[in-house]
Design a protein around this motif. Sequence first.
Motif, PDB file in Angstrom:
ATOM      1  N   SER A   1       0.842  -1.188   0.000  1.00  0.00           N
ATOM      2  CA  SER A   1       0.000   0.000   0.000  1.00  0.00           C
ATOM      3  C   SER A   1       0.880   1.241   0.000  1.00  0.00           C
ATOM      4  O   SER A   1       2.019   1.208   0.462  1.00  0.00           O
ATOM      5  N   GLN A   2       0.332   2.304  -0.516  1.00  0.00           N
ATOM      6  CA  GLN A   2       1.071   3.564  -0.594  1.00  0.00           C
ATOM      7  C   GLN A   2       0.205   4.690  -0.086  1.00  0.00           C
ATOM      8  O   GLN A   2      -1.008   4.570  -0.034  1.00  0.00           O
ATOM      9  N   LYS A   3       0.897   5.802   0.282  1.00  0.00           N
ATOM     10  CA  LYS A   3       0.126   6.937   0.794  1.00  0.00           C
ATOM     11  C   LYS A   3      -0.214   7.883  -0.355  1.00  0.00           C
ATOM     12  O   LYS A   3       0.654   8.312  -1.117  1.00  0.00           O
ATOM     13  N   LEU A   4      -1.493   8.147  -0.470  1.00  0.00           N
ATOM     14  CA  LEU A   4      -1.971   9.102  -1.454  1.00  0.00           C
ATOM     15  C   LEU A   4      -2.748  10.155  -0.680  1.00  0.00           C
ATOM     16  O   LEU A   4      -3.733   9.828  -0.012  1.00  0.00           O
ATOM     17  N   ASP A   5      -2.312  11.429  -0.807  1.00  0.00           N
ATOM     18  CA  ASP A   5      -2.965  12.467  -0.002  1.00  0.00           C
ATOM     19  C   ASP A   5      -2.978  12.086   1.466  1.00  0.00           C
ATOM     20  O   ASP A   5      -3.992  12.170   2.140  1.00  0.00           O
ATOM     21  N   ASN A   6      -1.838  11.630   1.931  1.00  0.00           N
ATOM     22  CA  ASN A   6      -1.686  11.312   3.352  1.00  0.00           C
ATOM     23  C   ASN A   6      -2.594  10.197   3.852  1.00  0.00           C
ATOM     24  O   ASN A   6      -2.828  10.072   5.038  1.00  0.00           O
ATOM     25  N   GLU A   7      -3.112   9.394   2.947  1.00  0.00           N
ATOM     26  CA  GLU A   7      -3.943   8.275   3.359  1.00  0.00           C
ATOM     27  C   GLU A   7      -3.410   7.024   2.697  1.00  0.00           C
ATOM     28  O   GLU A   7      -3.049   7.053   1.513  1.00  0.00           O
ATOM     29  N   GLN A   8      -3.349   5.916   3.419  1.00  0.00           N
ATOM     30  CA  GLN A   8      -2.818   4.702   2.820  1.00  0.00           C
ATOM     31  C   GLN A   8      -3.879   4.023   1.983  1.00  0.00           C
ATOM     32  O   GLN A   8      -4.990   3.771   2.449  1.00  0.00           O
ATOM     33  N   VAL A   9      -3.514   3.745   0.721  1.00  0.00           N
ATOM     34  CA  VAL A   9      -4.445   3.005  -0.131  1.00  0.00           C
ATOM     35  C   VAL A   9      -3.720   1.789  -0.696  1.00  0.00           C
ATOM     36  O   VAL A   9      -2.500   1.767  -0.822  1.00  0.00           O
ATOM     37  N   GLN A  10      -4.489   0.787  -1.034  1.00  0.00           N
ATOM     38  CA  GLN A  10      -3.899  -0.447  -1.578  1.00  0.00           C
ATOM     39  C   GLN A  10      -3.281  -0.153  -2.933  1.00  0.00           C
ATOM     40  O   GLN A  10      -3.875   0.522  -3.768  1.00  0.00           O
ATOM     41  N   SER A  11      -2.100  -0.713  -3.109  1.00  0.00           N
ATOM     42  CA  SER A  11      -1.411  -0.488  -4.376  1.00  0.00           C
ATOM     43  C   SER A  11      -1.188  -1.843  -5.031  1.00  0.00           C
ATOM     44  O   SER A  11      -1.873  -2.799  -4.688  1.00  0.00           O
ATOM     45  N   SER A  12      -0.237  -1.932  -5.931  1.00  0.00           N
ATOM     46  CA  SER A  12       0.071  -3.225  -6.546  1.00  0.00           C
ATOM     47  C   SER A  12       1.552  -3.466  -6.400  1.00  0.00           C
ATOM     48  O   SER A  12       2.328  -2.563  -6.096  1.00  0.00           O
ATOM     49  N   TRP A  13       1.970  -4.699  -6.622  1.00  0.00           N
ATOM     50  CA  TRP A  13       3.387  -5.028  -6.507  1.00  0.00           C
ATOM     51  C   TRP A  13       4.220  -4.234  -7.495  1.00  0.00           C
ATOM     52  O   TRP A  13       5.260  -3.666  -7.143  1.00  0.00           O
ATOM     53  N   ASN A  14       3.770  -4.167  -8.717  1.00  0.00           N
ATOM     54  CA  ASN A  14       4.550  -3.436  -9.730  1.00  0.00           C
ATOM     55  C   ASN A  14       4.713  -1.986  -9.328  1.00  0.00           C
ATOM     56  O   ASN A  14       5.815  -1.447  -9.385  1.00  0.00           O
ATOM     57  N   ASN A  15       3.633  -1.389  -8.879  1.00  0.00           N
ATOM     58  CA  ASN A  15       3.657  -0.008  -8.428  1.00  0.00           C
ATOM     59  C   ASN A  15       4.636   0.171  -7.284  1.00  0.00           C
ATOM     60  O   ASN A  15       5.427   1.106  -7.263  1.00  0.00           O
ATOM     61  N   ALA A  16       4.572  -0.749  -6.365  1.00  0.00           N
ATOM     62  CA  ALA A  16       5.402  -0.645  -5.162  1.00  0.00           C
ATOM     63  C   ALA A  16       6.875  -0.696  -5.548  1.00  0.00           C
ATOM     64  O   ALA A  16       7.675   0.139  -5.124  1.00  0.00           O
ATOM     65  N   PHE A  17       7.254  -1.682  -6.372  1.00  0.00           N
ATOM     66  CA  PHE A  17       8.660  -1.791  -6.750  1.00  0.00           C
ATOM     67  C   PHE A  17       9.104  -0.578  -7.540  1.00  0.00           C
ATOM     68  O   PHE A  17      10.192  -0.038  -7.347  1.00  0.00           O
ATOM     69  N   ALA A  18       8.228  -0.143  -8.405  1.00  0.00           N
ATOM     70  CA  ALA A  18       8.597   1.023  -9.228  1.00  0.00           C
ATOM     71  C   ALA A  18       8.813   2.247  -8.355  1.00  0.00           C
ATOM     72  O   ALA A  18       9.787   2.984  -8.504  1.00  0.00           O
ATOM     73  N   THR A  19       7.892   2.456  -7.399  1.00  0.00           N
ATOM     74  CA  THR A  19       8.018   3.611  -6.497  1.00  0.00           C
ATOM     75  C   THR A  19       9.320   3.553  -5.717  1.00  0.00           C
ATOM     76  O   THR A  19      10.047   4.535  -5.591  1.00  0.00           O
TER      77      THR A  19
END
Lengths: 431, 176, 578
Positions: free
Chosen positions: C303-321
């Motif tokens: 999960s990642q923080k969007l606008d200071n709130e944690q939202v579910q993300s994806s593995w690809n997104n996470a690694f890329a970030t």
Amino acid sequence: MSSADWKNFEPVLIPNTKDLHKIDVYQKNGGYGALKEVLTDKKKWEGPKDVVNEVKAANIRGRGGAGFNAGLKWSFMPPADGKPRYLACNGDESEPGTFKDRKIFEYNPHVFIEGALIAAYAMEITSIYVYIRGEYIDYIDMMQKAIDDAYEKGFIGKSIFGTDYSVEFYVHSGAGAYICGEETSMLESLEGKRGYPRVKPPFPAQKGLWGRPTTINNIETLAHVVSVINKGASWFSGIGAENHPGPVLYGISGHVNRPGVYELPSGVPVLDLIHDVAGGMRNGKELKAVIPGGSSTPVLRADQLDGVSMDSDSLREVGTMMGTAGMVIMDEDTDMVDVLWRIAHFYHHESCGQCTPCRDGTGWLEKILLKIKNGEGEIKDLDLLLDITTQMEGRTICALADAAAWPVRHTINRFRDEFEARCKKSVHAVA
Amino acid sequence: MTYEFDDNDLKKIEKIKAKYPEVMPATLPVLWLAQNKFGHVEPDVQRLVAHTLDLPEAHVHGVATFYTQYYKEKKGKHVLDVCTCLSCQLCGGYDMLNYIEDKLGIKAGETTDDGMFSVEEVECLGACGYAPMLQVTNGKYVNHLTEEKVDKLIETLKEGKDPEYEQIRMPLRKVN
Amino acid sequence: MPEVIIDGNQFEFDSDKDGSLLQFILDQGLEVPFFCYHPSMSVPANCRQCMVKVGTPVKDRETGEYELDDDGKRVIRWFPKMQTSCNTQLSDGMVVHTQETDKLVERAQKDTLEFILANHPLDCPICDQAGECPLQIQTYKYGPEGSRFEVKKVHKPKRVHLGPRVTLDAERCINCTRCVRFTDEISESKQLTIVQRGDKNYPVAAPGREFDDAYSMNTIDLCPVGALTSTDFRFKARVWEMNQTPSIDISNGKGTNIDLWTRDNLVLRITPRYNEDVNDYWMPDVSRNAYKMFNENRVSRPSQKLDNEQVQSSWNNAFATLAEQIEKTDNEKIVFVGSPHASVEENYLLMILSNLLAGSTPVFTPHIIDGAGDNFLLTDDQAPNTNGCRFLGLDELSKKDLSGKIKKAELVILLNDNLMGRDVLTAGDFKNAFFTMFATNNTVTSKEADLVIPITTAAEHAASYINVDKRIQRTVPAKETKYSNRRLDIEMSEGRLDRYGTSFDNWVTEENKVDCLPMWSITNELSDILGLNITYKNSRQIMSEIAEQSPAFSGVSFQAMDEQSGIDLTATKHTVKS
């Protein structure tokens, strides 16, 4: 004196002297002379070993029920090593039919105290504990008073008679448990725990109270030591039966005219004890059964008593034991099923619950006997009872399971007709 | 209610402890002391004994429940322990027990409503030759019971008096 | 060497080590039934089940030679009664007959079982102990067929709240006194006793007291019947439905050897495993309750923080970030934080990443609560692998120093340590940094992170941990993740339900499998994106690499750890921090 001469026997343990419990009277009648001789007469008694040998030669069979040579038991103690050693005197008289040690407590406590002190010297004991059952509250007080008197006179305590032998003497009261009459259970109770018998080996002479060498003897056994010292081992072993010598306190109770405790030589014929000493059967009834030595000993039918005398050999031949010589006499109106059930109930109530065959077996025996007593039993229950007794015997830590099994087995075997008559008529043919 | 030992009791306890090389053997005598003082060894009393002797509470509880003479709950002022074992059974012990039960209106194991008497059926008390008999509140033995003797005993106890100690001499052997 | 003859076979014994006949028989792989005997406690010999027939050879007093009979064989003096083998001491020349070769012994054992079963309630259908019950097994093998007990059984209290974690059923108790001896001799709290006398007796705590000993649940393992059961585990599962996997306790620094019991990929309970060097047969209660953290409150999917709130993300997104953050931050501003709660392999991977990506060594701070430990199995150190971090050469910092370092960082990569929850850091410390956390469970710290990447717990991966006594031990995976498969991983056990269940029946719940990856898998992915050329296939390979490179770990491998039940590393030298 042989058994045949028993009628002329003068009591030694509890003579007919007034106020013998008072220490002055006891001393005036020669009391504490044996103790003094053993401690101070070095020509006659070179050391403790001589006392042990004399008592061994006298063959005082333990009067607590097991009948083991007291002197031989004393010789099992290891050599003294400067650390505490104990003598525990077993006054937990709870076997049904036994009520003899209370007489010693009441009428001649000092003979027991002197005997215990001689035993303590012989085994180089540092402390003596006398364990008295909690119900005997009056006798506990009497015993404490007698011991206090003996302390005052210097017979107990430091440097007795000016020698270098010192010993302490304490009274410990029980609190209502038959199992605490078993020697290792008594040690556990003295140590302040639940009275669970210990596994043997190690034996008390190696590891007893608080891990130290300990000997356990019955009250009456120790009381006899005094007369052995005073009159010699050969005098003692000449009294009564050959293999079970000495005077015995017979506790006769049940359906007789004069129940009570009688001091006579061992080996008196059973029928003489009933009809002569105890005054015969009550209300002119016929004799039916006799339990010779407390409820643990197998019962004898009246027709098995010819020629049987109260000593261990004779009783073993007819299939029973000497036990504590607590005789219970039953007349012709006695219902053996009721009696057996009550005995089974006693053992069920008194089992300590440590090991499996006794804990579950005594309860099972009582429940089946209750069924039979109420008329609900069947013939196969009798065979089941006999099976259970075989399963209980010899498998447990202490002998209570054996003591519970023997009455059931032998009463059923010797009174089989009466038990079968009590059972329901079986629908199926009994093979 | 809270149970406590006063200074006299504590002195007695010290004397008891001096008889043994360890403190655990004092469990039984001190439980007796507590029972004689408070009349029973309910859990609060057991706790007091455990704390006074610095022993585990579970140990004192196990010891108190093992031995029958410790009363685990409050009994009547006078406890009548009637023996019905072997010799007493043969000589009418059960008849005496039933008579006492009928007279006091309670069964064995119960206490009368006024809290004066409890009746218990017990095992051999070591008075087989003097059957039937009973013991009064862990104290005196009353032997050779008959219905009249029982009546008199109950009257004596109701008046607040203790029964006398019955001295029984060893019968002199009559040689025929 | 002195010898003893059991059932006609000769066995030599060592008179210094071998004392009890029963223990010797069991050590040879033979069987004699028993209940009350336990190798770590005193021998009461009160169940009377281990009966055998024993005899000793007769020695001539004068010559010292053995007496021989007409056939030339030694004369044997048999003990008049059968003996309980647990308290019979071995002696040279002793002859023993067990139930295999003697009918009387067989009968005696059958009789004892009959007595035990006489008052034992017929509770098997509702008793938790069924399936792992020595009474059931021994009755089946050595016991009577049917019951002759046709009178009323004794009734005692059932479902008694003995303590906060232990339930007592007094009727089932066979009075072996193992529980009482445990509290007397092992945990020394002396809270249990047997009450009453005869067949009315059962174990209980002092009146008004609870059995709240810190090791109370060990009595549940000890109890040979279902008299003492776990209140927490009551009626949850049958033994034969669960898989039993060996593992290591991660709730404190002692490294108690445990077994994880799983069914349908949920850890249902933890029981101790025997290790004579670490924990014998015992474990503390708090460690048993740690099973919940494997099932509940897990981080599943990054999960990642969007606008200071944690939202579910994806593995690809996470690694890329994460790759993007690493590339854009200067090396001195990247802080890699290792964890004493994570395994040796995971910390090692972090160290590789830290060396390659930031040119620095990871830091960590130990998790120690003074006074939390006792002299037994609880330690002040609340983390299972503090020594592991030290042996690897991570920088050990105090709480203050770590907090200072974090405050100055721009990218913080934290490996599974709840630093905010244990008052090392506060939310404000991360003000200036992009905070990435590899986490197993949702905590106050993971909620603060800008990027959360779920990793496997000790129940899902094979990894090693070094305890406070410098012993390295390893776990075995017990729980499947969304990406692992029991049938493909040769180390994972397969139970009945696993073998015969399919995804289409009621025995398999996909939600129980957590969407997480082991650290080596994440490292492989990152290395792909960042061009680092790292490929690991499993933890075993990582450990071999560590053992080759670091003298502190010489001789360590998964195979060696399995064979020796853990390896003592006190003799080896630590790496010098480079």
